[in-house]
Design a protein around this motif. Structure first.
Motif, PDB file in Angstrom:
ATOM      1  N   SER A  43      -4.837   3.729  -1.675  1.00  0.00           N
ATOM      2  CA  SER A  43      -3.805   2.730  -1.955  1.00  0.00           C
ATOM      3  C   SER A  43      -4.096   1.428  -1.219  1.00  0.00           C
TER       4      SER A  43
ATOM      5  N   SER B   8       0.827  -1.211   0.000  1.00  0.00           N
ATOM      6  CA  SER B   8       0.000   0.000   0.000  1.00  0.00           C
ATOM      7  C   SER B   8       0.859   1.258   0.000  1.00  0.00           C
ATOM      8  N   GLU B   9       1.904   1.250   0.800  1.00  0.00           N
ATOM      9  CA  GLU B   9       2.800   2.409   0.862  1.00  0.00           C
ATOM     10  C   GLU B   9       3.511   2.618  -0.475  1.00  0.00           C
TER      11      GLU B   9
ATOM     12  N   HIS C 113       1.076   4.173  -2.820  1.00  0.00           N
ATOM     13  CA  HIS C 113       0.916   5.579  -2.420  1.00  0.00           C
ATOM     14  C   HIS C 113       2.061   6.436  -2.960  1.00  0.00           C
TER      15      HIS C 113
ATOM     16  N   SER D  65      -4.053   8.437  -2.368  1.00  0.00           N
ATOM     17  CA  SER D  65      -3.998   8.633  -0.921  1.00  0.00           C
ATOM     18  C   SER D  65      -3.666   7.294  -0.267  1.00  0.00           C
ATOM     19  N   ARG D  66      -3.279   7.335   0.984  1.00  0.00           N
ATOM     20  CA  ARG D  66      -2.966   6.080   1.687  1.00  0.00           C
ATOM     21  C   ARG D  66      -4.201   5.188   1.779  1.00  0.00           C
TER      22      ARG D  66
END
Length: 51
Positions: A25, A11-12, A15, A21-22
């Motif tokens: 993501s 996810s990061e 992003h 956005s987090r």
């Protein structure tokens, strides 16, 4: 020691590289992993190419 790649890591990365956005993501990664998991449970093959 090897590091485990986690859903949060993926996810990061989304992003940072894509600019979502987090939250977006994390939702995207969850959706992709859910689709892959469902396909495997249904007996389908999952192919990740172009790496």
């Amino acid at each position: 020691m090897t590091k485990t790649l986690t859903r949060a890591d993926l996810s990061e990365a989304v992003h940072r590289k894509v600019g979502l956005s987090r939250t977006e993501s994390a939702d995207l990664v969850k959706t992709v992993l859910d689709l892959m998991s469902d396909a495997l449970v249904d007996g389908q093959q999952v192919k990740l190419s172009s790496f």
